[in-house]
Scaffold this motif. Structure first.
Motif, mmCIF file in Angstrom:
data_model
loop_
_atom_site.group_PDB
_atom_site.id
_atom_site.type_symbol
_atom_site.label_atom_id
_atom_site.label_comp_id
_atom_site.label_asym_id
_atom_site.label_seq_id
_atom_site.Cartn_x
_atom_site.Cartn_y
_atom_site.Cartn_z
ATOM 1 N N GLU A 150 -7.613 5.782 -10.855
ATOM 2 C CA GLU A 150 -6.423 4.949 -10.833
ATOM 3 C C GLU A 150 -5.880 4.741 -12.242
ATOM 4 O OE1 GLU A 150 -7.386 1.317 -8.847
ATOM 5 O OE2 GLU A 150 -7.435 2.277 -6.890
ATOM 6 N N HIS A 151 -4.569 4.498 -12.323
ATOM 7 C CA HIS A 151 -3.905 4.275 -13.600
ATOM 8 C C HIS A 151 -2.839 3.205 -13.388
ATOM 9 C CE1 HIS A 151 -1.370 5.104 -17.132
ATOM 10 N NE2 HIS A 151 -2.469 5.621 -17.664
ATOM 11 N N LYS A 152 -2.509 2.478 -14.441
ATOM 12 C CA LYS A 152 -1.511 1.417 -14.317
ATOM 13 C C LYS A 152 -0.128 1.961 -13.960
ATOM 14 C CE LYS A 152 -0.361 1.215 -19.233
ATOM 15 N NZ LYS A 152 -0.297 0.340 -20.409
ATOM 16 N N ARG A 153 0.129 3.248 -14.191
ATOM 17 C CA ARG A 153 1.413 3.849 -13.840
ATOM 18 C C ARG A 153 1.436 4.503 -12.462
ATOM 19 N NH1 ARG A 153 4.377 6.467 -19.109
ATOM 20 N NH2 ARG A 153 4.554 4.510 -20.246
ATOM 21 N N ASP A 154 0.365 4.359 -11.673
ATOM 22 C CA ASP A 154 0.385 4.861 -10.301
ATOM 23 C C ASP A 154 1.517 4.189 -9.540
ATOM 24 O OD1 ASP A 154 -1.913 6.329 -10.808
ATOM 25 O OD2 ASP A 154 -3.238 4.980 -9.695
ATOM 26 N N ILE A 155 2.265 4.960 -8.765
ATOM 27 C CA ILE A 155 3.327 4.406 -7.919
ATOM 28 C C ILE A 155 2.693 3.955 -6.609
ATOM 29 C CG2 ILE A 155 5.428 4.950 -6.656
ATOM 30 C CD1 ILE A 155 6.113 6.924 -8.923
ATOM 31 N N VAL A 156 2.967 2.701 -6.237
ATOM 32 C CA VAL A 156 2.328 2.139 -5.050
ATOM 33 C C VAL A 156 3.304 1.790 -3.929
ATOM 34 C CG1 VAL A 156 0.320 1.301 -6.302
ATOM 35 C CG2 VAL A 156 2.314 -0.180 -6.048
ATOM 36 N N GLY A 157 4.609 1.884 -4.179
ATOM 37 C CA GLY A 157 5.568 1.583 -3.122
ATOM 38 C C GLY A 157 6.987 1.566 -3.638
ATOM 39 N N PRO A 158 7.945 1.280 -2.753
ATOM 40 C CA PRO A 158 9.344 1.216 -3.175
ATOM 41 C C PRO A 158 9.614 -0.035 -4.013
ATOM 42 C CG PRO A 158 9.144 0.660 -0.862
ATOM 43 C CD PRO A 158 7.783 1.078 -1.327
ATOM 44 N N TRP A 159 10.595 0.043 -4.903
ATOM 45 C CA TRP A 159 11.000 -1.097 -5.717
ATOM 46 C C TRP A 159 11.663 -2.131 -4.814
ATOM 47 C CZ3 TRP A 159 9.983 -3.057 -10.245
ATOM 48 C CH2 TRP A 159 10.835 -3.999 -10.803
ATOM 49 N N PRO A 160 11.263 -3.404 -4.911
ATOM 50 C CA PRO A 160 11.854 -4.435 -4.057
ATOM 51 C C PRO A 160 13.344 -4.618 -4.349
ATOM 52 C CG PRO A 160 9.878 -5.241 -5.172
ATOM 53 C CD PRO A 160 10.212 -3.914 -5.770
ATOM 54 N N GLU A 161 14.159 -4.545 -3.332
ATOM 55 C CA GLU A 161 15.612 -4.671 -3.483
ATOM 56 C C GLU A 161 16.029 -6.048 -3.971
ATOM 57 O OE1 GLU A 161 17.923 -2.325 -3.273
ATOM 58 O OE2 GLU A 161 16.355 -0.862 -2.880
ATOM 59 N N GLU A 162 15.238 -7.083 -3.661
ATOM 60 C CA GLU A 162 15.636 -8.449 -4.016
ATOM 61 C C GLU A 162 15.426 -8.785 -5.489
ATOM 62 O OE1 GLU A 162 11.355 -8.554 -2.705
ATOM 63 O OE2 GLU A 162 13.186 -7.722 -1.869
#
Length: 90
Positions: free
Chosen positions: A69-81
């Motif tokens: 694992e790395h802190k730059r791993d993408i884990v999901g979509p950016w929250p629109e709010e």
């Protein structure tokens, strides 16, 4: 996140995503399902404003590195709010 192959990942289209530590990533290109086929940039503060900085690559399953694992791993979509363009949504 998948622990298996790259073709089962959440990143199939360009757009904004969130990293493991809450940073914004803008994906510009998804070039197939091969290893490290996702290209984009992580947002950082630069001259007092959040901006896209550098150019990075990810696997289609969101992993920044091939192993672990790395802190730059993408884990999901950016929250629109989120009202801050590039900062942590929290």
């Amino acid at each position: 996140m998948s622990g298996g192959g790259d073709d089962t990942g959440p990143i199939r289209d360009p757009g904004d995503y969130i990293t493991r530590v809450g940073s914004r990533v803008t994906v510009d290109e998804v070039n197939g399902t091969g290893t490290f086929c996702v290209k984009g940039s992580v947002w950082k503060m630069f001259r007092g404003k959040p901006r896209r900085r550098g150019h990075d690559i990810w696997r289609s399953d969101g992993r920044y590195m091939a192993v672990g694992e790395h802190k730059r791993d993408i884990v999901g979509p950016w929250p629109e709010e989120s009202d801050e363009p590039g900062m942590s949504p929290g």
